[in-house]
Design an enzyme around this catalytic site. Structure first.
Site, PDB file in Angstrom:
ATOM      1  N   ASP A  48       0.788  -1.233   0.000  1.00  0.00           N
ATOM      2  CA  ASP A  48       0.000   0.000   0.000  1.00  0.00           C
ATOM      3  C   ASP A  48       0.822   1.287   0.000  1.00  0.00           C
ATOM      4  OD1 ASP A  48      -2.491   1.303  -0.037  1.00  0.00           O
ATOM      5  OD2 ASP A  48      -2.444   1.613   2.116  1.00  0.00           O
TER       6      ASP A  48
ATOM      7  N   CYS B  84     -23.886   4.119   2.585  1.00  0.00           N
ATOM      8  CA  CYS B  84     -22.907   5.214   2.580  1.00  0.00           C
ATOM      9  C   CYS B  84     -23.546   6.529   3.026  1.00  0.00           C
ATOM     10  CB  CYS B  84     -22.303   5.377   1.184  1.00  0.00           C
ATOM     11  SG  CYS B  84     -21.059   6.696   1.107  1.00  0.00           S
TER      12      CYS B  84
ATOM     13  N   CYS C  50     -16.062  10.550   0.070  1.00  0.00           N
ATOM     14  CA  CYS C  50     -15.831   9.395   0.945  1.00  0.00           C
ATOM     15  C   CYS C  50     -15.285   9.860   2.295  1.00  0.00           C
ATOM     16  CB  CYS C  50     -14.847   8.441   0.280  1.00  0.00           C
ATOM     17  SG  CYS C  50     -14.361   7.036   1.303  1.00  0.00           S
TER      18      CYS C  50
ATOM     19  N   CYS D 278     -13.799   5.254   7.775  1.00  0.00           N
ATOM     20  CA  CYS D 278     -15.208   4.854   7.836  1.00  0.00           C
ATOM     21  C   CYS D 278     -15.288   3.394   7.414  1.00  0.00           C
ATOM     22  CB  CYS D 278     -16.046   5.730   6.914  1.00  0.00           C
ATOM     23  SG  CYS D 278     -17.798   5.302   6.843  1.00  0.00           S
TER      24      CYS D 278
END
Length: 346
Positions: free
Chosen positions: A135, A199, A215, A242
């Protein structure tokens, strides 16, 4: 090298990974077009590095042309508690599950390096070279994960599996060894819309498409400066990341808790008091989040998020705490504090 692949998979599982699959570096030909569409739409927001490194992220063969195989691995970080429960406690902050334990970059990378060293020794006659990624490089891990058969990219754009749900970190080992690839996974989302409908900010303009600018993970982690005013109430008490779209995925019925205790949640980070977090200075912030991924955003951005949560709490008792930060040296913190005070009737 007879039986190398079988030994590799077995070794990966011994190391603590929950899955190990292989693909070719050129197995994701559609990534470049999808990434270009994402950037052209402006969905990447302030993440300019996505555009700057698009030629690498869109084509893994450009990252290291000598690589013949990509070993994709998954490591579970499944929660032992309901990650949505804290959302019903407005005086406390919600930190994404992945950041409640030790920084996965450190934990997973060390494990990948051990596996890579084992591979080099096991296949020493072939004089292999390896590179490991977690990542922090322009590697399309999710697309490679699907190409290797680990899982598929769901409607929430994250990788998920029928075997372990979507609570998993991904890691990659690129190697010059020619290892037989596995079959790619196909989509199993069907007509399910759970992740899209849950969402809070409507960050999915369509299934399989994410507008990062809306987001909450992006807004609380990557976004610099004040968050747009219209989005602040939608953050609720989410102060770092989140998990809503991940938590509601029905495939999580097969999820398992983190095998490595270092990735398990620290009790003090599962539902910390907003009042305590707002009082953190830089030294206290670094001490509390030592070894955690949260430390990467720094005290100012974190306290900014905490103040948005205070403003959303409806707790008049927190107004004084916010008012004490209205003159904070950091402009975004001071702005968030003034907004919180106003939200609480100040």
């Amino acid at each position: 090298m007879s039986g190398l692949k079988e030994k590799l998979v077995a070794r990966a599982l011994e190391e603590g990974f929950i899955a190990c699959r292989i693909c070719r570096p050129d197995a994701v030909p559609d990534v470049a077009a999808r990434l270009k569409a994402f950037v052209d739409a402006g969905y990447h927001g302030q993440m300019t590095w996505m555009a700057d490194r698009m030629h690498w992220r869109g084509d893994p063969t450009q990252l290291w042309p000598q690589a013949r195989s990509v070993i994709m691995l998954a490591e579970s970080y499944g929660p032992e508690h309901d990650p949505m429960a804290v959302l019903q406690q407005p005086e406390r902050g919600a930190i994404s599950v992945y950041a409640q334990g030790r920084d996965y970059h450190d934990v997973v990378k060390k494990r990948l390096k051990r596996l890579a060293r084992w591979l080099m020794a096991e296949a020493a006659d072939a004089d292999p070279q390896v590179k490991v990624f977690v990542d922090t490089a322009p590697v399309p891990e999710k697309a490679l994960g699907q190409a290797a058969g680990l899982g598929w990219q769901g409607k929430h754009t994250n990788l998920l599996s029928r075997e372990w749900g979507n609570w998993a970190f991904l890691g990659a080992v690129f190697t010059t060894l020619d290892i037989a690839p596995d079959a790619a996974e196909v989509d199993h989302c069907g007509s399910c819309r759970a992740c899209l409908d849950v969402c809070p900010t409507d960050a999915f303009p369509a299934p399989y498409k994410l507008d990062a600018r809306r987001c909450i993970s992006y807004l609380t982690i990557e976004h610099k400066g004040p968050v747009p005013t219209d989005l602040r109430p939608l953050l609720g008490n989410r102060i770092y990341g989140c998990d809503d779209c991940l938590a509601v995925c029905p495939w999580n019925k097969f999820a398992t808790a983190a095998r490595d205790m270092r990735l398990s949640a620290r009790p003090e980070l599962t539902a910390p008091r907003l009042a305590d977090l707002a009082a953190l200075d830089d030294a206290a912030f670094r001490a509390l989040f030592s070894g955690s991924a949260v430390k990467r955003i720094g005290r100012n951005r974190f306290v900014r998020n905490v103040l948005y949560a205070i403003g959303n709490s409806g707790e008049a008792s927190l107004r004084q705490i916010a008012s004490e930060l209205t003159d904070d040296p950091d402009d975004a913190v001071a702005d968030a504090a003034r907004w919180a005070v106003a939200q609480l009737g100040g």
